[in-house]
Design an enzyme around this catalytic site. Structure first.
Site, short mmCIF file in Angstrom:
data_model
loop_
_atom_site.label_atom_id
_atom_site.label_comp_id
_atom_site.label_asym_id
_atom_site.label_seq_id
_atom_site.Cartn_x
_atom_site.Cartn_y
_atom_site.Cartn_z
N ALA A 46 18.72 16.06 5.44
CA ALA A 46 17.85 16.79 4.50
C ALA A 46 18.24 18.25 4.27
O ALA A 46 18.44 18.66 3.12
CB ALA A 46 16.40 16.68 4.98
N ARG A 87 18.93 12.07 -4.73
CA ARG A 87 18.29 11.33 -3.63
C ARG A 87 16.81 11.72 -3.62
O ARG A 87 16.49 12.90 -3.58
CB ARG A 87 18.95 11.65 -2.28
CG ARG A 87 20.40 11.17 -2.20
CD ARG A 87 20.91 11.21 -0.77
NE ARG A 87 20.44 10.06 0.00
CZ ARG A 87 20.56 9.96 1.34
NH1 ARG A 87 21.08 10.96 2.04
NH2 ARG A 87 20.13 8.88 1.98
N ASP A 235 13.05 13.77 6.88
CA ASP A 235 13.43 14.01 5.48
C ASP A 235 12.28 14.56 4.67
O ASP A 235 12.48 15.27 3.68
CB ASP A 235 13.95 12.72 4.85
CG ASP A 235 15.33 12.42 5.41
OD1 ASP A 235 15.40 11.82 6.49
OD2 ASP A 235 16.31 12.86 4.77
N ASN A 245 11.74 9.46 7.77
CA ASN A 245 13.07 9.71 8.35
C ASN A 245 13.86 8.42 8.24
O ASN A 245 13.37 7.40 7.75
CB ASN A 245 12.93 10.18 9.81
CG ASN A 245 14.24 10.71 10.36
OD1 ASN A 245 14.91 11.52 9.73
ND2 ASN A 245 14.65 10.24 11.53
N LYS A 246 15.10 8.46 8.68
CA LYS A 246 16.01 7.32 8.54
C LYS A 246 15.35 6.01 8.96
O LYS A 246 14.64 5.95 9.96
CB LYS A 246 17.25 7.60 9.41
CG LYS A 246 18.31 6.53 9.43
CD LYS A 246 18.76 6.08 8.07
CE LYS A 246 19.30 7.19 7.21
NZ LYS A 246 19.44 6.76 5.77
O1 MRU Z 1 20.63 9.03 4.79
P1 MRU Z 1 20.83 10.27 5.59
O2 MRU Z 1 22.01 10.21 6.49
O3 MRU Z 1 20.85 11.50 4.69
O4 MRU Z 1 19.54 10.38 6.49
C1 MRU Z 1 19.41 11.50 7.32
C2 MRU Z 1 18.20 11.47 8.18
O5 MRU Z 1 17.38 10.60 8.09
C3 MRU Z 1 18.01 12.66 9.08
O6 MRU Z 1 17.36 12.27 10.25
C4 MRU Z 1 17.14 13.71 8.37
O7 MRU Z 1 17.66 14.00 7.10
C5 MRU Z 1 17.03 14.96 9.15
S1 MRU Z 1 18.54 15.84 9.22
C6 MRU Z 1 18.31 17.28 10.05
#
Ligand code: MRU
Length: 344
Positions: A46, A87, A235, A245-246
């Protein structure tokens, strides 16, 4: 290793799709290259996509041929919309472009060249402030990490996802730097393996002991008493403390609750979306089927199978022990504690 760097009107983005095998930078001299890099996850996480979008806006604006301030602002708004649409889930992306647009609109300056320079300065500020914010989260978060802690993390919320030290991994780094003994379990993080490729790599570089597990092993690991706490990034966090989050984070949080393991989220205030009341309002990105039907470029699922591929999930606030921000640690009830941390 820098996630991105700005030099002489060019944004160099570390291509994370190639890690850990190759360290290669993509040279972006126009905003569409930045858009593609964000969509493809060459730059991801993020805070990092927020900073990349900010520089992308500066790049796009640099090539705008406008005679007046009004024409310039209209063209920049269109570029901002393109970047913001790359995104949908991480709010930092929209936060960054909105912040720059607001700065432009509030500035009295009429000269287009000066406005272009202002965009670059603001992108630099966003990038540099993120590094400072990582340090703050580390300072606040390390207090929650006991000595000899075995910490489970999901995805990559590290230096690669930010301008510097990371959010979740920044807290782990700070705890180690404060003299605590820490070790990390990294969920591999299907389907794109940010844990196996990026978190494992980052922790090895940093000499922090790291053990890789596949996502379906976390429950058994906790049942054996091998995890002292979980820290993940975010995120988007809504006003009530729900966290996107992921994909897979929610499952880890449920498991942590079942095993009485504290579940912490580390994120800067720019990840908190006070406009949304709860997690059910968060737009969740769905990605291409090929990310699931194929593994390392080879088809593993039969032709014709239906696929659902959400990139994120939402962990309800009730499963979260604390949210570590750059302004302090919020504890439940989050509606109140997060609002208190917000600047007037
Ligand atoms: O799809 P991504 O790799 O962008 O997903 C990232 C995540 O889910 C992270 O945990 C989140 O962005 C926090 S990053 C400090």
């Amino acid at each position: 290793m820098e996630t991105m760097r700005w030099a002489d009107g060019c944004l160099e983005i570390l291509d994370q799709t190639k890690l850990p095998g190759k360290v290669e930078y993509i040279n972006c001299t126009e905003h569409r290259t930045v858009c593609e890099a964000i969509k493809r996850l060459s730059v991801r996480g993020a805070p990092a996509i927020g900073a990349a979008a900010a520089y992308g806006l500066a790049l796009g604006a640099a090539s705008v041929n406008a005679g007046t301030r009004k024409e310039f602002l209209t063209a920049v708004e269109d570029i901002a919309a393109e970047l913001a649409a790359t995104r949908p889930t991480a709010v930092n992306l929209k936060w960054a472009v909105d912040r720059i647009l607001a700065k432009l609109k509030n500035c009295d300056c009429q000269a287009v060249n000066e406005l272009k320079a202002l965009l670059v300065r603001e992108a630099d500020d966003i990038y540099n402030e993120d590094l400072a914010s990582n340090k703050k989260m580390g300072e606040f978060g390390r207090e929650l990490v006991p000595d000899n802690a075995a910490i489970l993390t999901h995805c990559n919320a590290g230096a690669l996802a930010t301008a510097g030290l990371g959010t979740a991994l920044g807290v782990i780094r700070a705890a180690r730097d404060a003299g605590k003994k820490v070790s990390v379990y990294a969920d591999e993080t299907r389907p794109l393996l940010q844990g196996a490729r990026l978190t494992a790599w980052e922790m090895l570089q940093e000499n922090i002991p790291v053990t890789l597990i596949s996502d379906n092993m976390a429950g058994y690991l906790m049942s054996l008493g091998k995890v002292n706490l979980v820290i993940v990034g975010a995120d988007r966090i809504t006003a009530n403390g729900d966290v996107a989050n992921k994909i897979g984070t929610y499952g880890v949080a449920v498991l942590a609750k079942e095993h009485n393991v504290p579940f912490y989220v580390a994120a800067p205030m720019s990840t908190i979306d006070f406009n949304l009341a709860s997690g059910k309002d968060i737009p969740i990105e769905e990605r291409a089927a090929g990310e699931i039907t194929h593994f390392a470029g080879i088809r593993v699922a039969p032709e014709g199978v239906g696929v659902w591929n959400p990139a994120f999930d939402v962990t309800p606030a009730r499963l979260i022990s604390a949210i570590i921000t750059d302004r302090g640690v919020a504890k439940p009830p989050y509606g109140q504690s997060l609002a208190k941390l917000r600047l007037p």
